[in-house]
Design a protein around this motif. Structure first.
Motif, mmCIF file in Angstrom:
data_model
loop_
_atom_site.group_PDB
_atom_site.id
_atom_site.type_symbol
_atom_site.label_atom_id
_atom_site.label_comp_id
_atom_site.label_asym_id
_atom_site.label_seq_id
_atom_site.Cartn_x
_atom_site.Cartn_y
_atom_site.Cartn_z
ATOM 1 N N VAL A 558 9.932 8.786 34.705
ATOM 2 C CA VAL A 558 11.230 8.116 34.291
ATOM 3 C C VAL A 558 11.358 7.626 32.915
ATOM 4 N N ARG A 559 12.361 8.283 32.293
ATOM 5 C CA ARG A 559 12.427 7.657 30.779
ATOM 6 C C ARG A 559 13.266 6.643 30.864
ATOM 7 N N ASN A 560 12.855 5.492 31.051
ATOM 8 C CA ASN A 560 13.458 4.144 30.911
ATOM 9 C C ASN A 560 13.828 3.552 29.480
ATOM 10 N N PRO A 561 14.788 3.489 28.841
ATOM 11 C CA PRO A 561 14.965 3.035 27.402
ATOM 12 C C PRO A 561 14.593 1.512 27.198
ATOM 13 N N MET A 562 14.179 0.824 28.372
ATOM 14 C CA MET A 562 13.871 -0.380 28.231
ATOM 15 C C MET A 562 12.351 -0.501 28.322
ATOM 16 N N ASP A 563 11.953 0.841 28.734
ATOM 17 C CA ASP A 563 10.398 0.511 28.990
ATOM 18 C C ASP A 563 9.841 1.994 28.065
ATOM 19 N N ARG A 564 9.814 2.070 27.084
ATOM 20 C CA ARG A 564 9.430 3.260 26.118
ATOM 21 C C ARG A 564 8.126 3.410 26.360
ATOM 22 N N LYS A 565 7.767 4.877 26.920
ATOM 23 C CA LYS A 565 6.215 5.207 26.914
ATOM 24 C C LYS A 565 6.262 6.667 26.588
ATOM 25 N N PRO A 566 6.467 6.946 25.345
ATOM 26 C CA PRO A 566 6.467 8.355 25.037
ATOM 27 C C PRO A 566 5.093 9.266 25.043
ATOM 28 N N GLY A 567 4.101 8.426 25.080
ATOM 29 C CA GLY A 567 2.736 9.285 25.562
ATOM 30 C C GLY A 567 2.685 9.517 26.993
ATOM 31 N N TRP A 569 5.560 10.097 28.675
ATOM 32 C CA TRP A 569 6.363 11.161 28.832
ATOM 33 C C TRP A 569 6.104 12.482 28.517
ATOM 34 N N ALA A 570 5.262 12.456 27.519
ATOM 35 C CA ALA A 570 4.631 13.726 26.973
ATOM 36 C C ALA A 570 3.443 14.244 28.136
ATOM 37 N N HIS A 571 2.709 13.191 28.897
ATOM 38 C CA HIS A 571 2.105 13.653 29.889
ATOM 39 C C HIS A 571 2.582 14.267 30.790
ATOM 40 N N ALA A 576 3.366 18.623 34.512
ATOM 41 C CA ALA A 576 4.640 19.585 35.269
ATOM 42 C C ALA A 576 4.182 21.028 35.052
ATOM 43 N N GLN A 577 3.767 21.478 33.634
ATOM 44 C CA GLN A 577 3.343 22.504 33.315
ATOM 45 C C GLN A 577 2.101 23.218 34.201
#
Length: 662
Positions: A558-567, A569-571, A576-577
């Motif tokens: 989940v891309r929660n703007p209050m809990d940014r975890k770009p790493g 999200w990338a994982h 998914a791939q």
């Protein structure tokens, strides 16, 4: 242009000299279309229908204007060409075709031979002023209020449908203040229709006064209905419109849009009816199945922290198992015999139903422990789709079975200490006749070394490490926090996704996960202490299946703007791939899920990608709500999903890591 007929008409006589301005009763079948009529575009069917209905109700209010037809020799033919009133002639012919009047029905006409037929036909269609729509709406309202005519009566007199009449009556009931603004072009018809969703004048004027630069019809309609409940709401679906109406609930319907049934005006009544229906189901489940308690909830009460139990396989009697086996074999044989036949014979279809009914009686071979039923309870909750969902097997802390008192404790050497012998320090340990227990400091020291040795040994045995990991994760997934009998300390957090996307647990993926979870829960032993034996006894494939289920519950993309975890999200994209994630198996672009929640350019972008430029151009001029409705069937079945849900193609899939041989 309305011509006033002369006081009396003359009988038609083809041989007589007819003066211009004369009024004649001419048989309908003697009237012809004039080639000099300025109107070349044919009258629409709806217009002729409306005119025929008007004539039938009120007679011919305006006499057609005609000129005598002459032959090549200049002599009258006995026919008359209709210069003004071709629509009336067609309406009369329609009535004659329906045998409402004779083909020779006399039609009062005005003869005009002094003016150019083409010019007066043009004049009739040009020098005229249409009635303002507001006048029409209020006039229809007067017919209803003052003469007591129903929508059907008014529609019959003017050749329009009852639905159209109801629309005009609703518009005629708009606040006089707003109607005056509409007359002065301060409101568009679309905006007026949005206000007319409700007949509450006070609310209409209140919403108008609160409008700012955004005066879209959609915004007005939303403001007019913000305190009401859509008929598509899960509570309304569950209770049913008939039951709501029977309880005295009022429904507001929008006559100008496809609103799916309108809005329910009494939210408090709807909540009460939904709660009562859920409570009735809960009481029935409790009485029928014998649970200690059953609670009705509109939403599942997450975070209660209670333990949950599941039904377990039951051992069937030999004769019962034999009956099930025989019925199953017969069913399989029938399937093999008739699989290629599209239309089954009635007797075969009836036998299939008989076998299904007989197998249903035996159940699925699982049951709750009677002691757990006596201590446990049920949540009856309202699902996102408006259906009651029964969640069984909840055990409250106060209903837990009392723990057996510990009569023995482990001593420092791994043996069993005598009752009452606590592990203490050297300074305060009591005198013992036998061997005294080890000090706490020494116990910590020795067990730290043991932990290190165990870590090293486990690292050298990947299969055993996998078993220990699955065991620890299974405890986290299926057993309460206070009953985690594993020395492998792993953390598994499962994010609550329904808080971000209501109803996601009831999506296809959500239901598959729930069914998978219940299947494992039924197989795992009741006591956590017995879980190791179960996990250790699984073969390699089942062990990986259980591992996959437990680990899957810890995924959070989940891309929660209050809990940014770009790493993270990338994982998630990499994961998914690797998994070959195909979101079309669990998500579809509908008005509710996407199209009604994005801008018009986004809708057009989706249609263009899914169905092509031509499809996007066809809906480009529509309003947003209409565009979203039109886009849904265009995208359906194309496999389109928004970029955020797409999975990039993997260029080279990583090789699978084989399990170590046992």
């Amino acid at each position: 242009m309305r011509l006033q007929p002369a006081p009396r008409s003359k009988p038609m006589n083809a041989q007589a000299v007819i003066e211009s301005g004369s009024v004649l009763d001419i048989p309908l079948n003697k009237l012809k279309k004039s080639s000099k009529n300025a109107r070349k575009t044919p009258h629409g069917e709806a217009a002729i229908e409306a005119l025929a209905a008007s004539i039938a109700a009120k007679g011919l209010l305006q006499a057609p204007v005609v000129e005598p037809e002459t032959g090549e020799d200049g002599e009258p033919t006995g026919f008359y060409l209709v210069t003004i009133g071709e629509g009336r002639r067609l309406a009369l012919l329609l009535r004659a075709k329906r045998k409402e009047i004779r083909k020779t029905e006399p039609v009062r006409c005005v003869v005009d031979t002094a003016n150019d037929p083409h010019e007066i036909s043009l004049d009739e269609n040009v020098t005229r002023t249409d009635m303002h729509p507001a006048d029409q709406f209020e006039a229809f309202r007067r017919l209803s209020d003052e003469r007591g005519l129903s929508a059907e009566d008014i529609g019959a007199r003017f050749g329009v449908s009852a639905h159209v009449v109801r629309q005009r009556l609703r518009l005629g009931a708009v606040s006089p203040k707003l109607m005056a603004i509409y007359r002065e072009d301060g409101l568009t018809l679309d905006q007026l229709m949005a206000f007319a969703v409700s007949e509450d004048h006070e609310r209409q004027e209140q919403v108008y006064d609160q409008l700012s630069w955004n005066r879209s019809a959609a915004l007005i309609r939303r403001a007019m209905t913000e305190a009401k409940v859509p008929a598509t709401d899960r509570r309304a679906v569950f209770v049913g419109m008939d039951a709501y109406a029977a309880a005295g609930g009022q429904t507001l319907r929008d006559l100008f849009t496809e609103d799916g049934g309108g809005w329910l005006e009494d939210a408090a009544l709807l909540d009460r009816l939904a709660s009562e229906k859920l409570e009735a189901i809960a009481a029935e489940v409790r009485e029928r199945e014998g649970w200690k308690w059953a609670t009705a909830c509109l939403d599942y009460p997450h975070g209660h922290g209670w333990r949950r139990v599941y039904p377990r396989p039951v051992e069937r009697a030999a004769d019962e198992a034999a009956q099930i086996a025989a019925l199953s074999e017969e069913y399989d044989a029938l399937v093999s015999q008739w699989d290629a036949v599209e239309d089954l014979p009635p007797e075969v279809e009836a036998r299939f139903k008989e076998i299904d009914a007989a197998l249903d009686v035996f159940g699925d071979g699982t049951a709750y422990d009677p002691d757990e039923v006596a201590r446990g309870g049920v949540f009856v909750v309202l699902g996102h789709d408006g259906q009651a969902r029964i969640e069984r097997g909840l055990i409250r802390p106060e209903d837990e079975a009392p723990e057996p008192s510990a009569e023995t404790e482990a001593d420092g050497e791994g043996g069993i200490a005598e009752p009452g012998h606590d592990i203490g320090t050297v300074d305060d340990e009591p005198e013992y006749e036998g061997v005294a227990p080890l000090s706490e400091r020494l116990v910590l020291d020795l067990t730290a070394h043991k932990t290190m040795g165990l870590r090293d040994a486990l690292a050298a045995n990947p299969t055993l490490a996998l078993t220990a990991l699955v065991h620890a994760l299974a405890l986290k997934t299926f057993y309460p926090p206070y009953d985690q009998s594993s020395c492998v300390e792993v953390k598994l957090v499962s994010a609550y996704l329904d808080g971000h996307a209501p109803g996601v647990s009831e999506s296809p993926a959500g239901r598959r996960i729930a069914e998978r979870h219940e299947g494992w829960a039924q197989r795992l032993p009741r006591e956590s202490g017995d879980a190791w034996g179960f996990v250790a006894g699984l073969d390699g494939g089942e062990l990986l299946d259980l591992l996959a289920h437990c680990v899957s519950l810890g995924v959070n993309a989940v891309r929660n703007p209050m809990d940014r975890k770009p790493g993270a999200w990338a994982h998630a994209e990499v994961l998914a791939q690797a998994a070959g994630l195909d979101m079309t198996r669990t998500w579809a672009p509908t008005v509710a899920s996407y199209l009604g929640r994005v801008t018009k350019p986004r809708i057009l972008e989706a249609v263009r990608e899914a169905a092509g430029d031509d499809a996007a151009e066809r809906i480009a001029g529509l309003k947003k709500s209409e565009m979203a409705d039109a886009a849904e069937p265009l995208i359906a079945g194309t496999g389109w999903v928004p970029p955020l849900l797409r999975t990039a193609q993997v260029e080279a899939a990583p090789e699978a890591v084989p399990m170590a041989a046992e």
